[in-house]
Enzyme design. Structure first.
Site, PDB file in Angstrom:
ATOM      1  N   ASN A 114      44.917  32.204  41.961  1.00 14.95           N
ATOM      2  CA  ASN A 114      45.508  34.112  41.092  1.00 14.95           C
ATOM      3  C   ASN A 114      44.748  33.534  39.883  1.00 14.95           C
ATOM      4  O   ASN A 114      45.042  34.212  38.470  1.00 14.95           O
ATOM      5  CB  ASN A 114      47.287  33.854  40.811  1.00 14.95           C
ATOM      6  CG  ASN A 114      47.081  34.689  39.853  1.00 14.95           C
ATOM      7  OD1 ASN A 114      47.268  35.799  40.087  1.00 14.95           O
ATOM      8  ND2 ASN A 114      47.908  34.515  38.931  1.00 14.95           N
ATOM      9  N   GLY A 115      42.731  33.590  40.336  1.00 15.50           N
ATOM     10  CA  GLY A 115      41.917  34.371  39.023  1.00 15.50           C
ATOM     11  C   GLY A 115      41.375  35.724  39.155  1.00 15.50           C
ATOM     12  O   GLY A 115      40.688  35.663  38.352  1.00 15.50           O
ATOM     13  N   LYS A 127      44.948  40.995  39.799  1.00 19.18           N
ATOM     14  CA  LYS A 127      45.040  41.436  40.962  1.00 19.18           C
ATOM     15  C   LYS A 127      46.531  41.395  41.146  1.00 19.18           C
ATOM     16  O   LYS A 127      47.156  42.558  42.230  1.00 19.18           O
ATOM     17  CB  LYS A 127      43.983  41.050  41.973  1.00 19.18           C
ATOM     18  CG  LYS A 127      44.234  41.952  43.015  1.00 19.18           C
ATOM     19  CD  LYS A 127      42.943  41.505  44.066  1.00 19.18           C
ATOM     20  CE  LYS A 127      43.117  42.188  45.376  1.00 19.18           C
ATOM     21  NZ  LYS A 127      42.348  42.173  46.150  1.00 19.18           N
ATOM     22  N   ILE A 252      45.974  35.183  46.531  1.00 16.13           N
ATOM     23  CA  ILE A 252      47.203  35.424  46.406  1.00 16.13           C
ATOM     24  C   ILE A 252      47.590  36.655  47.052  1.00 16.13           C
ATOM     25  O   ILE A 252      48.455  37.492  47.386  1.00 16.13           O
ATOM     26  CB  ILE A 252      48.064  35.129  44.928  1.00 16.13           C
ATOM     27  CG1 ILE A 252      48.821  35.635  44.438  1.00 16.13           C
ATOM     28  CG2 ILE A 252      46.707  37.069  44.115  1.00 16.13           C
ATOM     29  CD1 ILE A 252      49.935  35.670  43.283  1.00 16.13           C
ATOM     30  N   LYS A 396      42.259  43.714  49.990  1.00 19.16           N
ATOM     31  CA  LYS A 396      41.098  43.608  48.950  1.00 19.16           C
ATOM     32  C   LYS A 396      40.681  44.987  48.232  1.00 19.16           C
ATOM     33  O   LYS A 396      39.961  45.000  47.786  1.00 19.16           O
ATOM     34  CB  LYS A 396      38.741  43.798  49.417  1.00 19.16           C
ATOM     35  CG  LYS A 396      39.852  41.695  50.806  1.00 19.16           C
ATOM     36  CD  LYS A 396      39.439  40.126  49.204  1.00 19.16           C
ATOM     37  CE  LYS A 396      39.846  39.121  49.658  1.00 19.16           C
ATOM     38  NZ  LYS A 396      39.935  38.776  48.925  1.00 19.16           N
TER      39      LYS A 396
END
Length: 508
Positions: A114-115, A127, A252, A396
């Site tokens: 989750n970076g 995001k 994620i 994405k």
């Protein structure tokens, strides 16, 4: 400087290019060490310990970066993996599930990477907080999936988020809304490394802060950092103490990465009695995936090879769908005990990814990163499982978002599944132009999401809007040239159509 020149002339007098390079390397390492020590002196007492760990980690990575030369793989040694090292999912599933599936599930921890920020989709903040379906965010769907598991099987599968310094604060604020869910949620932060000037190779940062002019001086060093950060956070030992045995790691934003009971059962109850320490889910390549990392056999072990590691002369061969048929989905199942052992032996080996960036002010920098899947070669008895494409559903771009928002998928307990009404299992190819890049613009251009059950291919370019209840079938190409605008009218059915020019619908 005098000492540097003295060493330099000594090396040159020995007429050894390698000695010369070694002197340069040693001087550079010394300069970087001094710069990092200066940065550390600016840390407050409560920042000092974790900043020191981060900078020590960076120094190790930088040292390796200076040691490595040329492509990190010898193309001649790359072989196709042996048949039994990549198992078809159908074979794993055919074994069925044991009666005690709840006790198997209780050995699992779910970790989501989750970076990342939503900047590439025009969103501020993490995001994972972008709405993807019926107002639900990536994080909402993840929590719903695990809560459904825990309620169905009366288990206690925790969710762990690996945040970065970019996402940590915003993520923690939002976690309060899940207090009443039946999921224990933990977070830890991946490291914060200094970007380095491409010319001097010295850190850009002058102090530990990451605000003001230092905002762009730091970066999270890729998801390969999970092993050290998870270990350093204390969570690894906590979970081992609670009897947990495996982590399921995934991005994620991959909506297909749900907990699979058949794979978990295969890990916990292997048919040959020998447990795998690392399982990588791979899936068949399509033309859209030619750049994806692939599993190979290298020096007797499974190894992930990324396109960046391939010598230029062999890139086309690497992209070949016939030679390298599968790619890494980044859905990984890893033994907690093995991570602890390897981390304590300093034996996790991952290739360095050199990622060049240009900062807002025009400065060229590089950031050194690693990828979580690259560690597969450090683990014992690793395995690839060739899973259905449905387990790889990354979002994405807004083109991906259109697919998951549409009637191609139905949502149940946080999981998306392909609609039974779609007659063929493949996902349409969707390419939305630059007018749709930002989520806000994309949402404004669709009054409602079109019916896409019979769509094969959609390309949209230019200033295009869609009215309500539009239906798209077969191949649809809509191109508004510069200065033109196309409004697709409400209720329109476009089947195998090319629409171009100018089509305005005005209220009167």
């Amino acid at each position: 400087m005098k000492r540097f020149l003295k060493n330099l002339s000594k090396a040159m007098s020995q007429d050894g290019a390698s000695q010369f390079q070694e002197v340069i390397r040693q001087e550079l390492e010394l300069s970087v060490k001094k710069e990092l020590e200066k940065i550390l002196t600016t840390a407050s007492s409560h920042e000092f310990e974790h900043t020191k760990k981060d900078l020590d980690g960076f120094r190790k990575l930088f040292h390796r970066f200076l040691q490595e030369k040329g492509p990190s793989v010898d193309w001649g040694k790359i072989q196709r993996p042996p048949e039994d090292s990549i198992q078809p999912y159908e074979k794993i599933k055919a074994r069925g599930l044991p009666d005690n599936i709840s006790s198997v599930l209780n050995k699992l921890v779910v970790v989501k990477l989750n970076g990342g920020l939503g900047t590439s989709m025009g969103c501020k903040g993490p995001k994972s907080l972008i709405g993807v379906r019926n107002e639900n965010t990536f994080l909402d769907l993840t929590v719903q999936q695990i809560e459904h598991l825990n309620k169905t099987y009366n288990t206690d599968v925790p969710l762990v988020l690996m945040n970065s310094f970019n996402t940590d604060e915003d993520t923690k604020k939002i976690l309060q809304k899940y207090n009443h869910c039946r999921v224990k949620i933990y977070t830890f932060n991946q490291s914060r490394y200094p970007r380095i000037n491409k010319e001097s190779l010295l850190p850009v940062a002058k102090d530990v802060s990451y605000s003001g002019e230092n905002t762009e001086a730091w970066y999270p060093p890729g998801h390969g950092d999970i092993y050290a950060s998870f270990y350093n956070s204390g969570l690894l030992d906590t979970f081992i103490g609670e009897g947990k045995e495996y982590i399921f790691v995934s991005n994620i934003d991959n909506l297909g990465a749900t907990v699979d009971l058949y794979i978990l059962n295969h890990l916990m109850n292997p048919p040959n009695g020998k447990r795998c320490e690392f399982v990588m889910e791979v899936t068949n390549k399509t033309r859209a995936d030619v750049k994806g990392g692939t599993l190979t056999q290298y020096e007797g072990k499974l190894r992930l090879v990324e396109i960046a590691q391939v010598p230029k002369a062999h890139v086309d061969e690497f992209k070949s769908v016939s030679k390298f048929k599968i790619f890494n989905t980044n859905n990984l199942w890893i033994s907690l005990g093995a991570v602890k052992r390897l981390q304590e032996q300093n034996a996790i080996d991952m290739e360095i990814i050199v990622n060049p960036k240009t900062l807002d002010g025009g400065l060229n920098v590089i950031q050194l990163e690693t990828a979580v899947g690259a560690a597969i070669k450090s683990f014992e008895n690793s395995l690839g499982i060739n899973v259905p494409r449905s387990r790889f559903l990354p979002v994405k771009t807004t083109s991906d978002l259109l697919l998951v928002m549409s009637n191609l998928y139905s949502l149940n307990a946080g999981s998306l599944t392909m609609s039974e009404k779609r007659e063929f299992p493949t996902v349409p190819l969707v390419k939305l132009g630059s007018s749709f890049t930002k989520v806000q613009d994309y949402l404004r251009r669709f009054e409602s999401i079109p019916d896409m059950l019979e769509l094969d291919h959609l390309t949209v370019s230019g200033d295009v809007t869609f009215g309500k209840n539009v239906s798209l079938k077969g191949t649809v190409i809509i191109i508004a040239n510069h200065g033109d605008r196309i409004d697709i009218p409400p209720g329109a059915v476009l089947e195998n159509k090319i629409v171009s020019g100018n089509l305005r619908i005005l209220d009167h």
